[in-house]
Scaffold this motif. Structure first.
Motif, short mmCIF file in Angstrom:
data_model
loop_
_atom_site.label_atom_id
_atom_site.label_comp_id
_atom_site.label_asym_id
_atom_site.label_seq_id
_atom_site.Cartn_x
_atom_site.Cartn_y
_atom_site.Cartn_z
N ASP A 176 -16.19 2.24 -3.51
CA ASP A 176 -17.23 2.09 -4.53
C ASP A 176 -17.72 0.65 -4.64
OD1 ASP A 176 -15.18 0.78 -5.85
OD2 ASP A 176 -15.22 2.05 -7.63
N GLY A 177 -17.15 -0.27 -3.81
CA GLY A 177 -17.58 -1.66 -3.80
C GLY A 177 -16.70 -2.58 -4.63
N SER A 178 -15.81 -2.02 -5.44
CA SER A 178 -14.95 -2.85 -6.27
C SER A 178 -13.84 -3.46 -5.42
CB SER A 178 -14.37 -2.05 -7.43
OG SER A 178 -13.56 -1.00 -6.95
N ILE B 293 -1.19 4.52 -0.12
CA ILE B 293 -0.66 3.18 -0.36
C ILE B 293 -0.13 3.18 -1.79
CG2 ILE B 293 -1.17 0.71 -0.46
CD1 ILE B 293 -3.67 1.24 1.23
N LEU B 294 1.09 2.69 -1.97
CA LEU B 294 1.67 2.58 -3.31
C LEU B 294 1.47 1.15 -3.79
CD1 LEU B 294 3.24 3.91 -5.62
CD2 LEU B 294 5.35 3.18 -4.48
N LEU B 295 0.73 1.01 -4.90
CA LEU B 295 0.40 -0.29 -5.47
C LEU B 295 1.23 -0.54 -6.72
CD1 LEU B 295 -3.51 0.04 -5.42
CD2 LEU B 295 -2.02 -0.84 -3.61
N TYR B 296 1.57 -1.80 -6.93
CA TYR B 296 2.27 -2.22 -8.15
C TYR B 296 1.32 -3.08 -8.97
CZ TYR B 296 5.56 -4.43 -11.31
OH TYR B 296 6.19 -4.89 -12.43
N ASP B 297 1.09 -2.69 -10.20
CA ASP B 297 0.25 -3.44 -11.14
C ASP B 297 -1.10 -3.84 -10.56
OD1 ASP B 297 0.80 -3.75 -13.80
OD2 ASP B 297 2.21 -5.39 -13.51
N PRO B 298 -1.90 -2.86 -10.13
CA PRO B 298 -3.21 -3.21 -9.58
C PRO B 298 -4.14 -3.79 -10.64
CG PRO B 298 -3.04 -0.84 -9.89
CD PRO B 298 -1.69 -1.42 -10.21
N MET B 299 -4.91 -4.77 -10.22
CA MET B 299 -5.88 -5.40 -11.11
C MET B 299 -7.22 -5.48 -10.39
SD MET B 299 -3.63 -8.36 -12.91
CE MET B 299 -4.27 -8.12 -14.55
N GLN B 300 -8.28 -5.29 -11.15
CA GLN B 300 -9.61 -5.41 -10.58
C GLN B 300 -10.01 -6.87 -10.57
OE1 GLN B 300 -12.56 -2.90 -12.37
NE2 GLN B 300 -14.13 -3.51 -10.92
N ILE B 301 -10.65 -7.27 -9.48
CA ILE B 301 -11.13 -8.65 -9.36
C ILE B 301 -12.58 -8.68 -9.83
CG2 ILE B 301 -11.57 -10.58 -7.81
CD1 ILE B 301 -9.46 -9.33 -5.92
N THR C 116 -10.33 3.34 0.51
CA THR C 116 -10.45 1.91 0.75
C THR C 116 -11.27 1.67 2.01
OG1 THR C 116 -8.44 1.76 2.10
CG2 THR C 116 -8.18 1.49 -0.28
N VAL C 117 -11.99 0.54 2.03
CA VAL C 117 -12.77 0.14 3.19
C VAL C 117 -11.95 -0.80 4.05
CG1 VAL C 117 -14.86 -1.06 3.95
CG2 VAL C 117 -14.93 0.41 1.93
N ALA C 118 -11.26 -1.73 3.38
CA ALA C 118 -10.46 -2.73 4.09
C ALA C 118 -9.47 -3.35 3.12
CB ALA C 118 -11.37 -3.81 4.66
N ASN C 119 -8.48 -4.06 3.68
CA ASN C 119 -7.57 -4.83 2.85
C ASN C 119 -7.13 -6.05 3.63
OD1 ASN C 119 -4.67 -4.49 3.93
ND2 ASN C 119 -5.40 -2.36 3.85
N ALA C 120 -6.78 -7.09 2.88
CA ALA C 120 -6.36 -8.35 3.50
C ALA C 120 -5.30 -9.02 2.64
CB ALA C 120 -7.55 -9.28 3.66
N THR C 121 -4.37 -9.68 3.32
CA THR C 121 -3.34 -10.43 2.60
C THR C 121 -3.97 -11.62 1.89
OG1 THR C 121 -1.70 -9.77 4.24
CG2 THR C 121 -1.17 -11.70 2.89
N CYS C 122 -3.55 -11.86 0.66
CA CYS C 122 -4.11 -12.95 -0.14
C CYS C 122 -3.44 -14.28 0.21
CB CYS C 122 -3.91 -12.65 -1.63
SG CYS C 122 -4.80 -11.20 -2.19
#
Length: 120
Positions: free
Chosen positions: A21-23, A37-45, A73-79
């Protein structure tokens, strides 16, 4: 910051996920299996005036774990280290805020109860 804290942040699998959705979501990745994918405490940027802010992705969730289908998801990257650190600080701030709000609710409950005066 201690060396142990630095190591913990560096080793944490914290990623930014771009959703269909672009978020953008930031979260610690706890597990990946097949389609999920199991996420812990997801937050929107949220980007505001070139500054990234993190807000809870689910504001009313009772559990801090969220399972997301990879097809969403479209993509993911390590922060980077700095972004990981900011994310962890945001989690702590939100947890403290919730505890403080709960504590205030508890105190309001006791304010409504009349206690008899006791003489010893």
């Amino acid at each position: 910051m201690t060396q142990d804290q630095t190591n913990m942040i560096e080793q944490a699998d914290i990623r930014e996920l771009k959703m269909i959705d672009g978020s953008s979501i930031i979260a610690e990745i706890l597990a990946e299996d097949g389609d999920n994918i199991l996420l812990y405490d997801p937050m929107q940027i949220i980007l505001e005036h070139s500054t990234a802010m993190f807000i809870p992705w689910f504001t009313t969730m009772a559990d801090r774990y969220v399972q997301v289908n990879k097809s969403k998801t479209v993509a993911n990257a390590t922060c980077t280290f700095d972004v990981k650190h900011m994310y962890l600080q945001a989690i702590v701030r939100n947890k403290v805020k919730k505890v403080m709000e709960q504590s205030q609710d508890d105190m309001d409950f006791y304010d409504d109860i009349e206690t008899p005066e006791v003489v010893h």
